[in-house]
Design a protein around this motif. Structure first.
Motif, PDB file in Angstrom:
ATOM      1  N   LYS A   1      -7.471-128.830 -91.726  1.00 49.16           N
ATOM      2  CA  LYS A   1      -8.953-128.747 -91.105  1.00 49.16           C
ATOM      3  C   LYS A   1     -10.041-128.073 -92.881  1.00 49.16           C
ATOM      4  CE  LYS A   1     -13.353-129.082 -90.037  1.00 49.16           C
ATOM      5  NZ  LYS A   1     -14.462-130.453 -90.128  1.00 49.16           N
ATOM      6  N   GLY A   2     -10.630-128.691 -93.676  1.00 45.10           N
ATOM      7  CA  GLY A   2     -11.321-127.884 -94.752  1.00 45.10           C
ATOM      8  C   GLY A   2     -10.064-127.968 -96.408  1.00 45.10           C
ATOM      9  N   GLU A   3      -9.339-128.713 -95.978  1.00 44.56           N
ATOM     10  CA  GLU A   3      -8.249-128.893 -97.181  1.00 44.56           C
ATOM     11  C   GLU A   3      -8.788-129.480 -98.540  1.00 44.56           C
ATOM     12  OE1 GLU A   3      -4.059-130.079 -98.069  1.00 44.56           O
ATOM     13  OE2 GLU A   3      -4.869-131.223 -96.782  1.00 44.56           O
ATOM     14  N   THR A   4     -10.096-130.053 -98.211  1.00 44.76           N
ATOM     15  CA  THR A   4     -11.105-131.323 -99.251  1.00 44.76           C
ATOM     16  C   THR A   4     -12.447-130.326 -99.405  1.00 44.76           C
ATOM     17  OG1 THR A   4     -11.259-132.891 -97.676  1.00 44.76           O
ATOM     18  CG2 THR A   4      -9.565-133.125 -99.541  1.00 44.76           C
ATOM     19  N   SER A   5     -13.359-129.612 -97.883  1.00 47.39           N
ATOM     20  CA  SER A   5     -14.320-129.933 -98.347  1.00 47.39           C
ATOM     21  C   SER A   5     -14.770-128.435 -98.004  1.00 47.39           C
ATOM     22  CB  SER A   5     -14.447-130.363 -96.874  1.00 47.39           C
ATOM     23  OG  SER A   5     -13.905-129.445 -95.598  1.00 47.39           O
ATOM     24  N   GLY A   6     -13.267-127.857 -98.096  1.00 53.18           N
ATOM     25  CA  GLY A   6     -13.526-126.352 -97.782  1.00 53.18           C
ATOM     26  C   GLY A   6     -14.192-125.829 -96.804  1.00 53.18           C
TER      27      GLY A   6
ATOM     28  N   ASP B   1     -12.031-119.476 -63.993  1.00 51.92           N
ATOM     29  CA  ASP B   1     -13.052-119.648 -64.083  1.00 51.92           C
ATOM     30  C   ASP B   1     -12.946-120.637 -65.054  1.00 51.92           C
ATOM     31  OD1 ASP B   1     -14.468-117.809 -62.374  1.00 51.92           O
ATOM     32  OD2 ASP B   1     -14.383-116.203 -64.538  1.00 51.92           O
ATOM     33  N   THR B   2     -11.742-120.943 -65.844  1.00 50.94           N
ATOM     34  CA  THR B   2     -11.338-122.013 -66.884  1.00 50.94           C
ATOM     35  C   THR B   2     -10.478-122.889 -66.582  1.00 50.94           C
ATOM     36  OG1 THR B   2     -10.954-121.128 -68.583  1.00 50.94           O
ATOM     37  CG2 THR B   2     -13.394-121.032 -68.192  1.00 50.94           C
ATOM     38  N   CYS B   3      -9.865-123.676 -67.372  1.00 53.58           N
ATOM     39  CA  CYS B   3      -8.269-124.406 -67.239  1.00 53.58           C
ATOM     40  C   CYS B   3      -8.072-123.881 -68.504  1.00 53.58           C
ATOM     41  CB  CYS B   3      -8.719-125.740 -67.585  1.00 53.58           C
ATOM     42  SG  CYS B   3      -9.449-126.870 -66.552  1.00 53.58           S
ATOM     43  N   PHE B   4      -8.597-122.790 -68.793  1.00 53.18           N
ATOM     44  CA  PHE B   4      -7.709-121.603 -70.327  1.00 53.18           C
ATOM     45  C   PHE B   4      -7.210-120.457 -69.990  1.00 53.18           C
ATOM     46  CE2 PHE B   4     -10.632-125.219 -72.032  1.00 53.18           C
ATOM     47  CZ  PHE B   4      -9.241-126.153 -72.655  1.00 53.18           C
ATOM     48  N   ASP B   5      -7.702-119.985 -68.318  1.00 48.15           N
ATOM     49  CA  ASP B   5      -6.937-118.762 -68.076  1.00 48.15           C
ATOM     50  C   ASP B   5      -6.251-118.857 -67.876  1.00 48.15           C
ATOM     51  OD1 ASP B   5     -10.298-118.403 -68.372  1.00 48.15           O
ATOM     52  OD2 ASP B   5     -10.399-118.903 -66.201  1.00 48.15           O
ATOM     53  N   GLY B   6      -5.136-117.791 -68.658  1.00 54.37           N
ATOM     54  CA  GLY B   6      -3.815-117.218 -68.789  1.00 54.37           C
ATOM     55  C   GLY B   6      -3.249-118.621 -69.299  1.00 54.37           C
ATOM     56  N   GLY B   7      -4.134-118.929 -70.404  1.00 49.56           N
ATOM     57  CA  GLY B   7      -3.226-119.787 -70.985  1.00 49.56           C
ATOM     58  C   GLY B   7      -3.471-119.627 -72.512  1.00 49.56           C
ATOM     59  N   GLU B   8      -3.121-118.228 -72.761  1.00 47.11           N
ATOM     60  CA  GLU B   8      -3.075-117.543 -73.708  1.00 47.11           C
ATOM     61  C   GLU B   8      -2.064-117.472 -74.910  1.00 47.11           C
ATOM     62  OE1 GLU B   8      -4.540-116.303 -71.331  1.00 47.11           O
ATOM     63  OE2 GLU B   8      -6.269-116.319 -71.541  1.00 47.11           O
ATOM     64  N   LEU B   9      -1.581-118.855 -76.722  1.00 45.59           N
ATOM     65  CA  LEU B   9      -0.998-118.276 -76.975  1.00 45.59           C
ATOM     66  C   LEU B   9      -0.744-117.667 -77.833  1.00 45.59           C
ATOM     67  CD1 LEU B   9      -0.992-121.854 -77.201  1.00 45.59           C
ATOM     68  CD2 LEU B   9       0.524-121.305 -75.851  1.00 45.59           C
ATOM     69  N   GLU B  10       0.498-117.049 -78.863  1.00 45.70           N
ATOM     70  CA  GLU B  10       0.439-115.770 -80.057  1.00 45.70           C
ATOM     71  C   GLU B  10       0.712-116.832 -80.977  1.00 45.70           C
ATOM     72  OE1 GLU B  10       3.485-113.581 -80.235  1.00 45.70           O
ATOM     73  OE2 GLU B  10       3.833-112.928 -78.306  1.00 45.70           O
ATOM     74  N   ALA B  11      -0.663-116.596 -81.507  1.00 38.29           N
ATOM     75  CA  ALA B  11      -1.682-116.795 -82.586  1.00 38.29           C
ATOM     76  C   ALA B  11      -1.616-115.968 -84.087  1.00 38.29           C
ATOM     77  CB  ALA B  11      -2.333-118.303 -82.778  1.00 38.29           C
ATOM     78  N   VAL B  12      -0.843-116.573 -85.547  1.00 39.04           N
ATOM     79  CA  VAL B  12      -1.878-115.855 -86.088  1.00 39.04           C
ATOM     80  C   VAL B  12      -2.853-115.838 -86.516  1.00 39.04           C
ATOM     81  CG1 VAL B  12      -1.673-115.563 -88.863  1.00 39.04           C
ATOM     82  CG2 VAL B  12       0.714-116.277 -87.397  1.00 39.04           C
ATOM     83  N   VAL B  13      -3.694-114.959 -86.622  1.00 37.68           N
ATOM     84  CA  VAL B  13      -5.129-114.381 -87.188  1.00 37.68           C
ATOM     85  C   VAL B  13      -5.416-113.439 -89.040  1.00 37.68           C
ATOM     86  CG1 VAL B  13      -7.331-113.348 -86.570  1.00 37.68           C
ATOM     87  CG2 VAL B  13      -6.050-114.053 -84.163  1.00 37.68           C
ATOM     88  N   LEU B  14      -5.517-114.731 -89.284  1.00 38.53           N
ATOM     89  CA  LEU B  14      -6.177-114.354 -90.698  1.00 38.53           C
ATOM     90  C   LEU B  14      -6.595-112.894 -91.187  1.00 38.53           C
ATOM     91  CD1 LEU B  14      -5.598-117.650 -92.688  1.00 38.53           C
ATOM     92  CD2 LEU B  14      -3.520-115.461 -92.813  1.00 38.53           C
ATOM     93  N   ALA B  15      -6.642-111.932 -91.137  1.00 41.45           N
ATOM     94  CA  ALA B  15      -7.159-110.855 -91.946  1.00 41.45           C
ATOM     95  C   ALA B  15      -8.361-111.240 -92.936  1.00 41.45           C
ATOM     96  CB  ALA B  15      -6.339-109.607 -92.197  1.00 41.45           C
ATOM     97  N   PRO B  16      -9.620-110.573 -93.365  1.00 42.05           N
ATOM     98  CA  PRO B  16     -10.462-111.041 -94.198  1.00 42.05           C
ATOM     99  C   PRO B  16      -9.907-111.471 -95.496  1.00 42.05           C
ATOM    100  CG  PRO B  16     -11.702-109.663 -92.206  1.00 42.05           C
ATOM    101  CD  PRO B  16     -10.081-109.435 -92.385  1.00 42.05           C
ATOM    102  N   GLU B  17      -9.093-110.487 -96.157  1.00 41.99           N
ATOM    103  CA  GLU B  17      -8.805-110.301 -97.468  1.00 41.99           C
ATOM    104  C   GLU B  17      -7.604-111.745 -97.511  1.00 41.99           C
ATOM    105  OE1 GLU B  17      -8.426-107.602 -94.905  1.00 41.99           O
ATOM    106  OE2 GLU B  17      -6.528-107.178 -95.110  1.00 41.99           O
ATOM    107  N   GLU B  18      -7.427-112.151 -96.423  1.00 41.84           N
ATOM    108  CA  GLU B  18      -6.285-113.077 -96.330  1.00 41.84           C
ATOM    109  C   GLU B  18      -6.815-114.705 -96.277  1.00 41.84           C
ATOM    110  OE1 GLU B  18      -2.664-111.424 -94.280  1.00 41.84           O
ATOM    111  OE2 GLU B  18      -4.259-111.578 -92.835  1.00 41.84           O
ATOM    112  N   ARG B  19      -8.254-114.664 -96.055  1.00 42.81           N
ATOM    113  CA  ARG B  19      -8.758-115.474 -95.809  1.00 42.81           C
ATOM    114  C   ARG B  19      -9.506-116.310 -97.411  1.00 42.81           C
ATOM    115  NH1 ARG B  19     -11.961-115.003 -89.958  1.00 42.81           N
ATOM    116  NH2 ARG B  19      -9.897-114.687 -89.314  1.00 42.81           N
ATOM    117  N   THR B  20      -8.486-116.884 -98.027  1.00 44.33           N
ATOM    118  CA  THR B  20      -8.498-117.214 -98.870  1.00 44.33           C
ATOM    119  C   THR B  20      -8.484-119.036 -99.111  1.00 44.33           C
ATOM    120  OG1 THR B  20      -6.127-116.781 -99.819  1.00 44.33           O
ATOM    121  CG2 THR B  20      -7.737-116.120-100.993  1.00 44.33           C
ATOM    122  N   ALA B  21      -9.613-120.449 -98.598  1.00 44.80           N
ATOM    123  CA  ALA B  21      -9.281-121.238 -98.110  1.00 44.80           C
ATOM    124  C   ALA B  21      -8.899-122.519 -99.348  1.00 44.80           C
ATOM    125  CB  ALA B  21     -11.283-122.123 -98.138  1.00 44.80           C
TER     126      ALA B  21
END
Lengths: 138, 138
Positions: free
Chosen positions: A80-85, B118-138
């Motif tokens: 998502k955003g690969e072309t649009s940013g 409360d929701t169908c997603f409760d308890g279903g949290e997955l491990e995910a990479v969350v990029l730090a702001p300085e890593e967010r270079t689209a």
């Protein structure tokens, strides 16, 4: 999980790099091998769009920090955003009780919709009966 | 739209009461004739669940004020909360840009999930990479 940990967690199947096998076993895919992904803006809490993921798209979403989908129309992986940013940075991901739907919370860069609206639901409001409190007898 | 107006709006096709024909023409149904319905709690803004609707389920959702789905497992219409009491009162409904996904905002009575979460997603949290702001270079 850090990016380094994510890389390590998939290193156990180097011949077939991809989704963690324990997670793969929990997925209930549709006949096309896809699960539904609901995408919510982590800040505004608005529902932005719905996409579809195959195992590889989910793997990339969880390990790269950027939401990646399977395009059913183009039949290809789509960052998502690969072309649009208009990138979606993943904040969290959850699988539902049935194993067929994911919820992504993201930081959305720019508009989520290809029409340049904030969400794919903008402008699509339908007329609906809304019951008054006194009419709400379950 | 009031309930009376809703009834009037479908009176033009009394032999086949159902979804407004203009809306029906906008829907892009899957091979089973269904569209995806994302359900969001109008107050907490949490995404509660995803359900599926055929034309009749959507018609009933829009005209009764209660979320109604098509159960893919039971192959029948299903008024959410009919047996559990965990009704979803519709606050708004929107169709997305593709015509294949609905967003319902609801007042959820009790837990949304059959597991009493409360929701169908409760308890279903997955491990995910969350990029730090300085890593967010689209």
């Amino acid at each position: 999980m850090s990016a380094a940990d994510a890389a390590a967690s998939t290193a156990s199947s180097p011949a077939a790099p991809g989704l963690d096998t324990a997670l793969a076993a929990r997925l209930k895919r549709d006949p096309q091998g896809l699960v539904t992904a609901v995408v919510q803006d982590a800040r505004s809490r608005r529902v932005l769009m719905v996409g579809w993921m195959d195992d590889e798209a989910l793997h990339r979403t969880l390990t790269t920090g950027r939401a990646t989908y399977w395009s059913r129309s183009r039949q290809e992986l789509w960052v998502k955003g690969e072309t649009s940013g208009h990138v979606q940075y993943v904040r969290s991901a959850s699988l539902d009780c049935d194993g067929d739907t994911l919820l992504l919370e993201v930081d959305q860069i720019g508009p989520a919709c290809h029409r340049d609206t904030d969400t794919c639901f903008d402008g699509g409001e339908l007329e609906a009966v809304v019951l008054a409190p006194e009419e709400r007898t379950a």
